[in-house]
Scaffold this active site. Structure first.
Site, PDB file in Angstrom:
ATOM      1  N   LYS A 278       0.833  -1.195   0.000  1.00 52.02           N
ATOM      2  CA  LYS A 278       0.000   0.000   0.000  1.00 52.02           C
ATOM      3  C   LYS A 278       0.874   1.253   0.000  1.00 52.02           C
ATOM      4  CE  LYS A 278      -3.830  -1.961   2.725  1.00 52.02           C
ATOM      5  NZ  LYS A 278      -4.943  -1.679   1.795  1.00 52.02           N
ATOM      6  N   ARG A 352     -10.563 -11.457   1.633  1.00 52.68           N
ATOM      7  CA  ARG A 352     -11.372 -12.550   1.070  1.00 52.68           C
ATOM      8  C   ARG A 352     -10.640 -13.886   1.144  1.00 52.68           C
ATOM      9  NH1 ARG A 352     -11.601  -9.209  -4.359  1.00 52.68           N
ATOM     10  NH2 ARG A 352     -11.385  -7.623  -2.728  1.00 52.68           N
TER      11      ARG A 352
END
Length: 497
Positions: A278, A352
């Site tokens: 990130k 996920r």
């Protein structure tokens, strides 16, 4: 903090601060009118002078009102009747609590005559008053060397008629349980990643079970998860020195014949993005990437305190997503507990990957429903901003139940489609499924990914990326959402049984 229901004449109420409402255009509420009568027009003279006009959340503190037992009287604006919704009611409570805390009073009594909101459900009004007042008392100082000064306020009461006392007691008890659940979620979310690790979350689950006889906690370590084939979950923690955990909290409040309802929380205790690193700006906020897990902890806390007659399993998939020589790489393929293979195109789509194995694990509880909660996609913030939780589901009834619970709890969600057309974005040339579907409809394709692992039960997904924390100023920190929604959903299920 002691919360209680009190009865009696408002003018004779002995407290350090008595809170009464002023409606729009300076109209006195019944409680304010009763005080004005006892004070021989003192309050109406002040209101008539324009010091307070009754605008929503406006306040005016009066000292030693003649003929009134309370040491102080706090006038709070209720606004016009058509403005009295949940949003403005919360503003009223927030403003009143700010004024109360500002004078360091030890006790306060609210007497709003049911006029804080246009809601006809008095239980709901009273519970929200307790819940939102409690939220204003929250302080985080766990990691500060100098602790916050203790609040002077130690007693908060609501003045009701004797006929309404029993209902008020129910609302108070449920409200306090919600305060504790929300505070639990906020505490966990606010802790830094070097303290709140997967192991720390496991320890908190064990401690919660020690407090409540109806709750049992089981912790699966990495070896046990590996034996079960949870290679997707384990892949997320490959780059970290912190071992991943699967935390299972089983609340047995119903009969043995009752089916389980399962809550699954994403517990990424810090998310660097892994190899798909990130940007550095605001990366500190990635300690909040376990707020889905925190919501499950909060709901389980409230559930235990309410002693709901329901069987609920809380599952937390906890891992830390770090870059290292051991970290999972873009292009790697992992096998999930279900046997399906996943091509990991972006290691920052890691939530996920832990949830899919936890959702497969949930099958062993033969659940009636499964609801997962996760700070899953930035796309949800683009779609819904910071107001609503994103909701997707394979079952219309469950989706509607959650939407209704969100409305009841003033913790709103909004449903997005889960159409088969979106599934095609997850096609992979090298595995059964890719872990991202590209920029379009990112929240939906993330839910489509999870739906591949939930075909054996009724399931809903709550994306709380936009509501789980505040980013700016003094409000920065975890919000505790969506503990109210989840808890209300469980309360509604218990009421049905």
């Amino acid at each position: 903090m002691d919360f209680e229901i009190v009865n009696g004449d408002v003018a004779s109420c002995e407290t350090e601060c008595l809170v009464v409402g002023i409606e729009a255009d300076g109209q006195l509420s019944p409680s304010a009118q009763a005080l004005d009568t006892a004070a021989q027009g003192y309050i109406s003279d002040i209101v008539g002078g324009g010091d307070i006009q009754g605008k929503t959340a406006e306040t005016l503190l009066l000292q030693k009102v003649p003929g009134v037992s309370a040491r102080r009287v706090l006038l709070v604006g209720l606004g016009a009747s058509d403005e009295r919704n949940d949003r403005n009611y919360r503003k009223i409570v927030k403003s009143a609590m700010g004024a109360i805390k500002g004078v360091r009073t030890e006790s306060a009594v609210f007497s709003l005559d049911g006029l804080g909101s246009n809601d006809d459900d008095q239980y709901r009004q009273l519970r929200h008053l307790i819940e939102w007042a409690g939220a204003e008392l929250y302080i985080y100082d766990e990691t500060k060397s100098k602790k916050a000064d203790p609040l002077a306020l130690n007693k908060l009461a609501i003045l009701l008629s004797e006929d309404d006392t029993e209902l008020g007691e129910y609302a108070l008890l449920d409200g306090v349980a919600l305060i504790n659940g929300i505070s639990t979620a906020r505490d966990l979310g606010n802790l830094p990643g070097n303290i709140c690790t997967p192991t720390y979350l496991a320890e908190q689950a064990i401690a919660l079970a020690a407090e409540h006889e109806a709750l049992e906690t089981t912790i699966l370590d990495e070896d046990e998860m590996r034996q079960l084939g949870m290679h997707s979950l384990l892949s997320v923690g490959n780059g970290s020195d912190q071992p991943s955990k699967l935390i299972v909290m089983h609340y047995k409040g119903g009969s043995e014949e009752d089916k389980n309802h399962v809550l699954v929380g994403k517990g990424i205790t810090f998310d660097t993005g892994g190899i798909s690193l990130k940007p550095g700006a605001s990366m500190d906020e990635m300690k909040f990437d376990m707020c889905g897990a925190a919501s499950v902890f909060g709901a389980m806390t409230a559930l235990c305190e309410m002693n709901l007659e329901l069987n609920v399993v809380g599952i937390v998939a906890a891992a830390e997503n770090m870059p290292s020589g051991r970290a999972t790489k873009p292009g790697d393929i992992v096998t999930t507990m279900s046997g399906q293979t996943v091509e990991i195109l972006n290691t920052d789509a890691e939530g996920r990957l832990v949830l899919c194995d936890a959702l497969t694990y949930a099958e062993r509880f033969e659940p009636e429903t499964v609801v997962d909660v996760a700070t899953l996609t930035g796309a949800c913030i683009v779609a819904l901003g910071h107001q609503a939780t994103g909701l997707l589901s394979n079952d219309d009834t469950l989706a509607n139940d959650l939407l209704e619970a969100g409305n009841q709890a003033a913790d709103k969600a909004w449903r997005l489609p889960l159409w088969d057309e979106y599934q095609e974005q997850l096609d992979s040339n090298f595995a059964d499924i890719a872990n991202i579907g590209g920029p379009p409809a990112g929240t939906i394709t993330a839910a489509c990914f999870l739906s591949r692992f939930t075909k054996s039960y009724r399931w809903a997904h709550l994306d709380i990326a936009g509501v789980a924390w505040n980013s700016k100023g003094k409000e920065k920190g975890a919000t505790g959402r969506c503990v109210p929604l989840l808890t209300q959903h469980l309360m509604n299920l218990a009421a049905e049984d």
